[in-house]
Design a protein around this motif. Structure first.
Motif, mmCIF file in Angstrom:
data_model
loop_
_atom_site.group_PDB
_atom_site.id
_atom_site.type_symbol
_atom_site.label_atom_id
_atom_site.label_comp_id
_atom_site.label_asym_id
_atom_site.label_seq_id
_atom_site.Cartn_x
_atom_site.Cartn_y
_atom_site.Cartn_z
ATOM 1 N N TRP A 91 -0.109 -25.321 -50.199
ATOM 2 C CA TRP A 91 -0.840 -23.846 -51.456
ATOM 3 C C TRP A 91 0.106 -23.174 -50.589
ATOM 4 C CZ3 TRP A 91 -3.345 -23.601 -55.978
ATOM 5 C CH2 TRP A 91 -4.044 -24.781 -56.445
ATOM 6 N N ARG A 92 1.010 -22.741 -51.867
ATOM 7 C CA ARG A 92 1.494 -21.345 -51.338
ATOM 8 C C ARG A 92 1.050 -21.017 -50.007
ATOM 9 N NH1 ARG A 92 3.506 -22.553 -56.623
ATOM 10 N NH2 ARG A 92 5.553 -22.294 -56.661
ATOM 11 N N PHE A 93 1.422 -20.038 -49.727
ATOM 12 C CA PHE A 93 0.883 -19.063 -48.512
ATOM 13 C C PHE A 93 1.276 -17.747 -47.865
ATOM 14 C CE2 PHE A 93 3.518 -21.661 -45.782
ATOM 15 C CZ PHE A 93 3.991 -20.815 -44.741
ATOM 16 N N CYS A 94 0.798 -16.289 -47.214
ATOM 17 C CA CYS A 94 0.776 -14.972 -46.962
ATOM 18 C C CYS A 94 0.088 -14.946 -45.965
ATOM 19 C CB CYS A 94 0.629 -14.263 -48.625
ATOM 20 S SG CYS A 94 1.151 -12.638 -47.582
ATOM 21 N N TRP A 95 0.746 -15.100 -44.339
ATOM 22 C CA TRP A 95 -0.229 -15.272 -43.209
ATOM 23 C C TRP A 95 0.265 -14.217 -42.928
ATOM 24 C CZ3 TRP A 95 0.724 -19.761 -39.702
ATOM 25 C CH2 TRP A 95 -0.081 -19.685 -38.784
ATOM 26 N N ASN A 96 -1.068 -13.054 -42.713
ATOM 27 C CA ASN A 96 -1.139 -11.750 -41.843
ATOM 28 C C ASN A 96 -1.115 -12.408 -40.101
ATOM 29 O OD1 ASN A 96 -1.021 -9.483 -40.591
ATOM 30 N ND2 ASN A 96 -1.861 -8.122 -42.612
ATOM 31 N N LEU A 97 0.004 -12.624 -38.832
ATOM 32 C CA LEU A 97 -0.356 -13.130 -38.180
ATOM 33 C C LEU A 97 -0.491 -12.208 -36.934
ATOM 34 C CD1 LEU A 97 0.156 -15.416 -36.596
ATOM 35 C CD2 LEU A 97 2.177 -15.525 -36.872
ATOM 36 N N LYS A 98 -1.861 -11.988 -36.502
ATOM 37 C CA LYS A 98 -1.879 -10.958 -35.465
ATOM 38 C C LYS A 98 -1.725 -12.101 -33.817
ATOM 39 C CE LYS A 98 -2.527 -7.421 -38.541
ATOM 40 N NZ LYS A 98 -1.676 -6.977 -39.120
ATOM 41 N N THR A 99 -1.110 -12.003 -33.282
ATOM 42 C CA THR A 99 -0.793 -12.019 -32.143
ATOM 43 C C THR A 99 -1.659 -11.676 -30.223
ATOM 44 O OG1 THR A 99 1.229 -12.353 -31.096
ATOM 45 C CG2 THR A 99 0.072 -14.250 -32.117
ATOM 46 N N SER A 100 -1.891 -10.174 -31.440
ATOM 47 C CA SER A 100 -2.725 -9.257 -29.788
ATOM 48 C C SER A 100 -3.440 -8.564 -30.602
ATOM 49 C CB SER A 100 -1.798 -8.219 -29.035
ATOM 50 O OG SER A 100 -0.555 -8.770 -28.900
ATOM 51 N N LYS A 101 -4.478 -8.205 -29.795
ATOM 52 C CA LYS A 101 -5.919 -7.465 -30.104
ATOM 53 C C LYS A 101 -4.827 -5.712 -30.297
ATOM 54 C CE LYS A 101 -9.824 -8.060 -28.031
ATOM 55 N NZ LYS A 101 -10.393 -8.252 -27.508
ATOM 56 N N VAL A 102 -4.739 -5.089 -29.642
ATOM 57 C CA VAL A 102 -3.698 -4.133 -30.296
ATOM 58 C C VAL A 102 -2.734 -4.513 -30.632
ATOM 59 C CG1 VAL A 102 -3.484 -1.669 -28.766
ATOM 60 C CG2 VAL A 102 -5.077 -2.975 -28.432
ATOM 61 N N ASP A 103 -2.208 -3.026 -31.797
ATOM 62 C CA ASP A 103 -0.967 -3.474 -32.703
ATOM 63 C C ASP A 103 0.408 -3.623 -31.783
ATOM 64 O OD1 ASP A 103 -0.985 -0.338 -32.659
ATOM 65 O OD2 ASP A 103 -1.339 -0.385 -34.497
ATOM 66 N N LYS A 104 0.460 -2.333 -30.621
ATOM 67 C CA LYS A 104 1.814 -1.562 -30.364
ATOM 68 C C LYS A 104 2.018 -2.960 -28.928
ATOM 69 C CE LYS A 104 -1.258 2.716 -29.347
ATOM 70 N NZ LYS A 104 -1.566 3.213 -28.684
ATOM 71 N N ASP A 105 0.916 -3.475 -28.676
ATOM 72 C CA ASP A 105 0.729 -4.865 -28.012
ATOM 73 C C ASP A 105 1.864 -5.701 -28.886
ATOM 74 O OD1 ASP A 105 -0.287 -3.649 -25.794
ATOM 75 O OD2 ASP A 105 -2.322 -4.179 -26.244
ATOM 76 N N ASP A 106 2.095 -6.189 -30.254
ATOM 77 C CA ASP A 106 2.284 -7.278 -31.161
ATOM 78 C C ASP A 106 3.991 -7.127 -31.825
ATOM 79 O OD1 ASP A 106 1.005 -9.603 -31.879
ATOM 80 O OD2 ASP A 106 -0.023 -8.798 -33.334
ATOM 81 N N SER A 107 4.636 -7.194 -30.261
ATOM 82 C CA SER A 107 6.017 -7.026 -30.428
ATOM 83 C C SER A 107 6.685 -8.763 -31.217
ATOM 84 C CB SER A 107 5.930 -5.616 -29.219
ATOM 85 O OG SER A 107 6.032 -6.667 -28.325
ATOM 86 N N GLU A 108 6.346 -9.644 -30.332
ATOM 87 C CA GLU A 108 6.502 -10.747 -30.618
ATOM 88 C C GLU A 108 7.893 -11.095 -31.780
ATOM 89 O OE1 GLU A 108 5.960 -14.823 -28.206
ATOM 90 O OE2 GLU A 108 3.892 -13.275 -28.476
ATOM 91 N N ASP A 109 8.898 -11.693 -31.895
ATOM 92 C CA ASP A 109 9.274 -11.979 -32.942
ATOM 93 C C ASP A 109 8.606 -14.331 -33.997
ATOM 94 O OD1 ASP A 109 12.391 -11.661 -34.329
ATOM 95 O OD2 ASP A 109 11.504 -13.610 -34.718
ATOM 96 N N VAL A 110 8.091 -13.545 -34.817
ATOM 97 C CA VAL A 110 8.328 -15.091 -35.195
ATOM 98 C C VAL A 110 8.376 -16.272 -35.534
ATOM 99 C CG1 VAL A 110 7.408 -16.151 -38.479
ATOM 100 C CG2 VAL A 110 7.312 -13.368 -37.859
ATOM 101 N N LYS A 111 10.077 -16.119 -34.937
ATOM 102 C CA LYS A 111 10.418 -17.018 -34.703
ATOM 103 C C LYS A 111 9.920 -18.064 -33.013
ATOM 104 C CE LYS A 111 14.970 -16.078 -34.464
ATOM 105 N NZ LYS A 111 14.771 -14.361 -35.338
ATOM 106 N N ASP A 112 9.433 -16.887 -32.226
ATOM 107 C CA ASP A 112 8.700 -17.184 -30.618
ATOM 108 C C ASP A 112 7.296 -18.072 -30.673
ATOM 109 O OD1 ASP A 112 11.073 -16.545 -29.801
ATOM 110 O OD2 ASP A 112 10.491 -14.623 -29.573
ATOM 111 N N ILE A 113 6.883 -17.617 -32.119
ATOM 112 C CA ILE A 113 5.312 -17.632 -31.870
ATOM 113 C C ILE A 113 4.919 -19.342 -32.707
ATOM 114 C CG2 ILE A 113 2.914 -16.725 -32.996
ATOM 115 C CD1 ILE A 113 4.398 -13.806 -33.015
ATOM 116 N N LEU A 114 5.917 -19.681 -34.057
ATOM 117 C CA LEU A 114 6.191 -21.047 -35.027
ATOM 118 C C LEU A 114 6.758 -21.827 -34.866
ATOM 119 C CD1 LEU A 114 5.574 -18.052 -38.669
ATOM 120 C CD2 LEU A 114 3.595 -19.278 -37.102
#
Ligand code: UDP
Ligand code: UDP
Length: 462
Positions: A297-320
């Protein structure tokens, strides 16, 4: 001849977007109904989303007043470095609560009531009482969880005996609850979350009522038993006035997901989000990638990898993984940072919502009539998932672990996503929930009547 006075209401949220959003929504709803509103917020906030939302909300609602409670860095708890920053903030606000009295007592016109977050009622109720202000608790969770909260002191001594997957407890007025749905933190009375809950549970009965983001039709029999039969003396009346109306903040900038969604067919996209403060582990990200790819299915993924948004700075390319990105490039969109969930759920392209079942997300899905695949991660979310399932607009795979305890495999995720997107009964159930939610908030609907009654109760003749 007696005239009436316009109520001046102070609203005091605690920490995190899941607590701030409903209090801001309620503030705007009350202001629209001609109340004078003052929002009191604690500073500094934990997340950037909180400070951004407070500023833009106040900017767009200039009639709403704002007071800041500047936190004092009092004595920290023993392992504060390791504690959840949002729980720590609840604790810090409670420690600085003496600063509330001057804010409440020096207002002009004087306040008529205090509407306070459920995690701040214990320390604020005595201050309000001294100032002769009625207190209403604002719940940011389900009736089930707040009832468990009210009942928890009775269970305290027995909790260890209930550490068993098939054990249930029976809270008066509610269906039996599986102990495995309790937040694991409840097994530790010294856990910051547990101690905050216990402290506040005993004060709920001090309030005139609990303002609840739900609606009568959605939980009619529970509301009936709790309110009419008053089976739980530790709970004041529960006042269902939801789904809380979202306030509109015009889109900031050109988010690529908007134009992407515009080009997708109706009901073809699954939206995945675990709310504002739940980080997904790398291993779970890998499995979700597999599940999404195989489900097709098509998807829209709201991806968070840190609890606090200020720490969530990693690029998508480095996560997926590169593999996932290559194979699914045309099938989906990845969101990083804040995205307007209410706006996404309202889009006709969205056909299903994989949700952690934070209560705000549940009510937003109900409002939009989007079927939910419940994937609870922590806290109140399993009890909320059960409500979604019982209301007939969601699926919940009970075998899936809490977020921190285990990894759900890609094949399992694939199977449930396909079920979510193809189950017609669920889609019908969601449509019905949407219809009833809309009836509740329209003029003269059940939620509209509740909010009017609350305002009227504060409109004293003078
Ligand atoms: N939210 C949003 N965009 C995001 C993350 C969250 O709009 O990127 C909103 C969501 O719509 C909901 C609130 O933030 O209103 C999160 O509350 P919820 O109770 O669902 O979960 P929590 O974040 O408290 O776990
Ligand atoms: N509304 C509400 N509760 C909600 C969502 C919306 O009371 O959870 C109100 C909203 O403020 C507006 C109307 O219902 O007055 C229509 O809402 P919305 O902007 O979401 O448009 P729709 O979803 O109907 O397209």
């Amino acid at each position: 001849m007696s005239t009436t006075q316009t109520p001046h209401i102070a609203l005091f949220p605690s920490a995190g977007m899941g607590h701030l959003m409903p209090l801001l929504r309620l503030s705007a709803m009350l202001a629209k109904r001609n109340c004078i509103i003052t929002v009191i917020t604690a500073h500094p906030t934990v997340s950037a989303a909180e400070s951004d939302h407070i500023s833009s909300f106040l900017h767009r609602n200039p009639e709403i007043n704002h007071l800041k409670l500047h936190l004092t860095r009092g004595s920290l708890i023993a392992d504060s470095a390791a504690a959840d920053p949002f729980f720590l903030q609840f604790h810090l606000i409670n420690q600085s609560i003496h600063l509330l009295r001057p804010l409440l007592s020096s207002s002009s016109p004087p306040f008529s009531a205090l509407f306070v977050d459920m995690f701040l009622v214990a320390r604020t109720a005595p201050i309000a009482k001294d100032l002769h202000l009625p207190v209403y608790v604002v719940s940011t969770t389900s009736i089930e969880f707040i009832s468990l909260m009210a009942y928890l002191p009775n269970l305290q001594l027995k909790l260890t005996e209930f550490n068993n997957a098939s054990a249930e407890i029976k809270i008066p007025g509610l269906l039996p609850m599986a102990m495995s749905s309790f937040p694991p933190a409840f097994l530790d009375p010294n856990h910051l979350f547990t101690s905050i809950i216990i402290m506040n549970s005993q004060a709920l009965s001090e309030a005139e009522g609990i303002l609840m983001n739900t609606f009568e039709w959605f939980q009619a029999s529970t509301l009936d038993t709790l309110n009419k039969e008053r089976v739980m003396t530790s709970l004041p009346p529960i006042l269902p006035l939801g789904p809380l109306e979202p306030y509109h903040i015009p889109p900031d900038g050109d988010h690529h997901y908007r134009s992407w969604l515009e080009n997708q067919p109706s009901d073809s996209v699954v939206y995945i989000s675990f709310g504002s403060r739940t980080a997904m582990s790398r291993d779970q990200v890998r499995e979700l990638e597999k599940g999404l790819e195989k489900a097709g299915w098509r998807f829209c993924w709201n991806l968070k990898t840190s609890k606090v948004d200020k720490d969530d700075s990693e690029d998508v390319k480095d996560i997926l993984s590169d593999f996932f990105v290559e194979r699914t490039m045309n099938k989906g969109v990845i969101l990083r940072g804040w995205a307007d969930q209410q706006e996404i759920l309202a889009h006709p392209a969205i056909g299903g919502f994989v949700s952690h079942c934070g209560w705000n997300s549940v009510m937003e899905a109900a409002w939009q009539g989007v079927p939910v695949l419940a994937w609870p991660q922590h806290g109140d979310q399993r009890l909320n998932a059960k409500v979604v399932e019982d209301a007939g607009f969601g699926l919940w795979e009970r075998k899936w672990d809490w977020g921190v305890d285990g990894i759900v495999k890609g094949e399992e995720i694939e199977r449930k996503i396909v079920e979510l997107m193809t189950d017609e009964k669920l889609r019908e159930g969601a449509k019905k929930v949407r219809e009833e939610a809309r009836k509740a908030v329209e003029s003269g609907g059940s939620s509209d009547r509740v909010i009017r009654d609350v305002i009227n109760s504060l409109t004293l003749p003078f």
